[in-house]
Design a protein around this motif. Sequence first.
Motif, PDB file in Angstrom:
ATOM      1  N   PRO A 114      -7.234 -18.297  -8.423  1.00 21.33           N
ATOM      2  CA  PRO A 114      -8.777 -18.233  -8.974  1.00 21.33           C
ATOM      3  C   PRO A 114      -8.926 -16.923  -9.214  1.00 21.33           C
ATOM      4  O   PRO A 114      -8.279 -15.936  -8.724  1.00 21.33           O
ATOM      5  CB  PRO A 114      -9.454 -18.752  -7.935  1.00 21.33           C
ATOM      6  N   PRO A 115      -9.924 -16.787 -10.047  1.00 21.35           N
ATOM      7  CA  PRO A 115     -10.565 -15.347 -10.375  1.00 21.35           C
ATOM      8  C   PRO A 115     -10.767 -14.393  -8.963  1.00 21.35           C
ATOM      9  O   PRO A 115     -11.407 -15.098  -8.158  1.00 21.35           O
ATOM     10  CB  PRO A 115     -11.558 -15.377 -11.075  1.00 21.35           C
ATOM     11  N   TYR A 116     -10.506 -13.006  -8.965  1.00 21.70           N
ATOM     12  CA  TYR A 116     -10.832 -12.230  -7.815  1.00 21.70           C
ATOM     13  C   TYR A 116     -12.159 -11.569  -8.363  1.00 21.70           C
ATOM     14  O   TYR A 116     -12.207 -11.294  -9.575  1.00 21.70           O
ATOM     15  CB  TYR A 116      -9.618 -11.320  -7.368  1.00 21.70           C
ATOM     16  N   PHE A 117     -12.766 -10.876  -7.245  1.00 27.00           N
ATOM     17  CA  PHE A 117     -13.901 -10.105  -7.753  1.00 27.00           C
ATOM     18  C   PHE A 117     -15.266 -11.078  -7.933  1.00 27.00           C
ATOM     19  O   PHE A 117     -16.254 -11.240  -7.107  1.00 27.00           O
ATOM     20  CB  PHE A 117     -13.744  -8.803  -8.569  1.00 27.00           C
ATOM     21  N   HIS A 118     -15.299 -11.711  -9.204  1.00 25.96           N
ATOM     22  CA  HIS A 118     -16.225 -12.542  -9.342  1.00 25.96           C
ATOM     23  C   HIS A 118     -16.117 -13.977  -8.760  1.00 25.96           C
ATOM     24  O   HIS A 118     -15.267 -14.540  -8.961  1.00 25.96           O
ATOM     25  CB  HIS A 118     -16.389 -12.512 -10.909  1.00 25.96           C
ATOM     26  N   ALA A 119     -17.015 -14.119  -8.012  1.00 22.92           N
ATOM     27  CA  ALA A 119     -17.114 -15.672  -7.430  1.00 22.92           C
ATOM     28  C   ALA A 119     -17.539 -16.471  -8.299  1.00 22.92           C
ATOM     29  O   ALA A 119     -18.359 -16.410  -9.185  1.00 22.92           O
ATOM     30  CB  ALA A 119     -17.824 -15.604  -5.859  1.00 22.92           C
ATOM     31  N   ALA A 120     -16.989 -17.703  -8.222  1.00 20.46           N
ATOM     32  CA  ALA A 120     -17.507 -18.985  -9.148  1.00 20.46           C
ATOM     33  C   ALA A 120     -18.911 -19.428  -8.196  1.00 20.46           C
ATOM     34  O   ALA A 120     -18.834 -19.379  -7.093  1.00 20.46           O
ATOM     35  CB  ALA A 120     -16.721 -20.048  -8.866  1.00 20.46           C
ATOM     36  N   ASN A 121     -19.733 -19.491  -9.176  1.00 21.10           N
ATOM     37  CA  ASN A 121     -21.186 -19.887  -8.469  1.00 21.10           C
ATOM     38  C   ASN A 121     -21.239 -21.561  -8.221  1.00 21.10           C
ATOM     39  O   ASN A 121     -22.297 -21.773  -7.674  1.00 21.10           O
ATOM     40  CB  ASN A 121     -22.472 -19.422  -9.555  1.00 21.10           C
ATOM     41  N   ASP A 122     -20.252 -22.096  -8.563  1.00 27.38           N
ATOM     42  CA  ASP A 122     -20.068 -23.667  -8.146  1.00 27.38           C
ATOM     43  C   ASP A 122     -18.547 -23.826  -8.329  1.00 27.38           C
ATOM     44  O   ASP A 122     -17.774 -23.333  -9.190  1.00 27.38           O
ATOM     45  CB  ASP A 122     -20.747 -24.217  -9.275  1.00 27.38           C
ATOM     46  N   PRO A 123     -18.187 -24.900  -7.429  1.00 27.97           N
ATOM     47  CA  PRO A 123     -16.566 -25.124  -7.594  1.00 27.97           C
ATOM     48  C   PRO A 123     -16.226 -25.614  -8.937  1.00 27.97           C
ATOM     49  O   PRO A 123     -15.032 -25.525  -9.214  1.00 27.97           O
ATOM     50  CB  PRO A 123     -16.538 -26.174  -6.560  1.00 27.97           C
ATOM     51  N   ALA A 124     -17.276 -25.996  -9.613  1.00 26.51           N
ATOM     52  CA  ALA A 124     -16.892 -26.406 -11.046  1.00 26.51           C
ATOM     53  C   ALA A 124     -16.399 -25.370 -11.649  1.00 26.51           C
ATOM     54  O   ALA A 124     -15.608 -25.659 -12.887  1.00 26.51           O
ATOM     55  CB  ALA A 124     -18.064 -27.101 -11.771  1.00 26.51           C
ATOM     56  N   GLY A 125     -16.765 -24.185 -11.677  1.00 31.18           N
ATOM     57  CA  GLY A 125     -16.263 -23.005 -12.266  1.00 31.18           C
ATOM     58  C   GLY A 125     -14.888 -22.683 -12.124  1.00 31.18           C
ATOM     59  O   GLY A 125     -14.088 -22.402 -13.221  1.00 31.18           O
ATOM     60  N   ASN A 126     -14.220 -22.851 -11.052  1.00 27.93           N
ATOM     61  CA  ASN A 126     -12.699 -22.813 -10.756  1.00 27.93           C
ATOM     62  C   ASN A 126     -11.997 -24.089 -11.368  1.00 27.93           C
ATOM     63  O   ASN A 126     -10.946 -23.695 -11.963  1.00 27.93           O
ATOM     64  CB  ASN A 126     -12.496 -22.802  -9.043  1.00 27.93           C
ATOM     65  N   ARG A 127     -12.659 -25.029 -11.346  1.00 25.95           N
ATOM     66  CA  ARG A 127     -12.057 -26.311 -12.225  1.00 25.95           C
ATOM     67  C   ARG A 127     -11.786 -25.814 -13.673  1.00 25.95           C
ATOM     68  O   ARG A 127     -10.849 -26.054 -14.083  1.00 25.95           O
ATOM     69  CB  ARG A 127     -12.897 -27.630 -11.774  1.00 25.95           C
ATOM     70  N   SER A 128     -12.890 -25.458 -14.254  1.00 28.56           N
ATOM     71  CA  SER A 128     -12.921 -24.961 -15.453  1.00 28.56           C
ATOM     72  C   SER A 128     -12.086 -24.040 -15.993  1.00 28.56           C
ATOM     73  O   SER A 128     -11.167 -24.233 -16.879  1.00 28.56           O
ATOM     74  CB  SER A 128     -14.468 -24.514 -15.816  1.00 28.56           C
ATOM     75  N   PHE A 129     -11.825 -22.976 -15.203  1.00 28.97           N
ATOM     76  CA  PHE A 129     -10.976 -21.760 -15.283  1.00 28.97           C
ATOM     77  C   PHE A 129      -9.491 -22.198 -15.600  1.00 28.97           C
ATOM     78  O   PHE A 129      -8.709 -22.016 -16.336  1.00 28.97           O
ATOM     79  CB  PHE A 129     -10.936 -20.832 -14.147  1.00 28.97           C
ATOM     80  N   PHE A 130      -8.986 -23.256 -14.490  1.00 29.74           N
ATOM     81  CA  PHE A 130      -7.648 -23.794 -14.421  1.00 29.74           C
ATOM     82  C   PHE A 130      -7.453 -24.672 -15.668  1.00 29.74           C
ATOM     83  O   PHE A 130      -6.232 -24.953 -16.195  1.00 29.74           O
ATOM     84  CB  PHE A 130      -7.304 -24.539 -13.324  1.00 29.74           C
ATOM     85  N   GLU A 131      -8.587 -25.469 -15.641  1.00 34.10           N
ATOM     86  CA  GLU A 131      -8.159 -26.447 -17.010  1.00 34.10           C
ATOM     87  C   GLU A 131      -8.234 -26.141 -18.425  1.00 34.10           C
ATOM     88  O   GLU A 131      -7.227 -26.283 -19.195  1.00 34.10           O
ATOM     89  CB  GLU A 131      -9.538 -27.551 -16.995  1.00 34.10           C
ATOM     90  N   ARG A 132      -8.940 -24.859 -18.567  1.00 37.59           N
ATOM     91  CA  ARG A 132      -8.667 -23.951 -19.861  1.00 37.59           C
ATOM     92  C   ARG A 132      -7.142 -23.399 -19.812  1.00 37.59           C
ATOM     93  O   ARG A 132      -6.662 -23.300 -20.785  1.00 37.59           O
ATOM     94  CB  ARG A 132      -9.797 -23.073 -19.917  1.00 37.59           C
TER      95      ARG A 132
END
Length: 306
Positions: A114-132
């Motif tokens: 997952p991205p480092y330094f900037h935290a996802a404000n919701d688990p959906a953020g990590n899901r979107s990151f990997f789906e893209r």
Amino acid sequence: MSDATTSIDLPSTASLSAMVTPFDADESVDHDALAHLAAWTIDGGIDGLVPCGTTGEFAGLTREERRAVIETTVETADGRVPVVAGTAATTVPDVLTFVDDAAAVGADGALITPPYFHAANDPAGNRSFFERIAADSALPIYLYNIPSCTSGPLTPETVEALASNDAIRGIKDTSGDFSTIERFVARTPDSFRVLQGYDDHFVGAQVMGASGGINALAGVLPGAFQSLCGAIDDGDIGRARGVQRDVLSPVFEATLEYGFAPAAKAALCERGVLDRATVRPPLVELDESARAAVAEVVQTALSSLN
């Protein structure tokens, strides 16, 4: 060039080496040493190579260096084992650039945090990151859950959702939490590889249903991991526990204390595989006392393995 629909052939219990990146005294990448290390690791019975991960100091490498390290690893592997390249970055375009570089030099898969330094404000953020990333990835993807170095953990719910994507083939879990491994296994299909990244939990994770690991010590003690995987495949958990307890755990404790890349390089020097244990800032080489401590546990581990 590989693509995200290409399968990666791994045994039922697979051990992949999270490789160090050898440096010369001037901190330039030592490609001769890298090729020697890759060949030695394969000859030791390891099922796959993972360059440019955490132990490989990927964050201290330039884009050109990452590509060159992966290329040397692929050329040395020469199809004998798959190469899953670390391609982590903090933005979707940068990850895809690193994936494209890895694919262009013949890697078989991509390991992505997952991205480092900037935290996802919701688990959906990590899901979107990997789906893209998955939508445009040139390689099959392995997620890399390492909360201590990133913006936070990948939740079991997120991993369950991502496991349905054909481009996402598995996960390396370095949370050090057995419950997390158990939930990943329970929430994903059998075809989705749950790989342990916390070396001290290798045997326990396999008992819980994991299917191998991507481990720093697999590149230091490949024979121990070959023995572990064989014992697990034979159903001999007692023998596997003995290798874990007597061989791997003491060395893993040293790597935790002194740092994975510096300690792994010191251990490889002790084994005569590398000539130097050079690391790049902010990491520092081990002092004389720490090197002696690592050497002692490595020699004890090898005696126990024999």
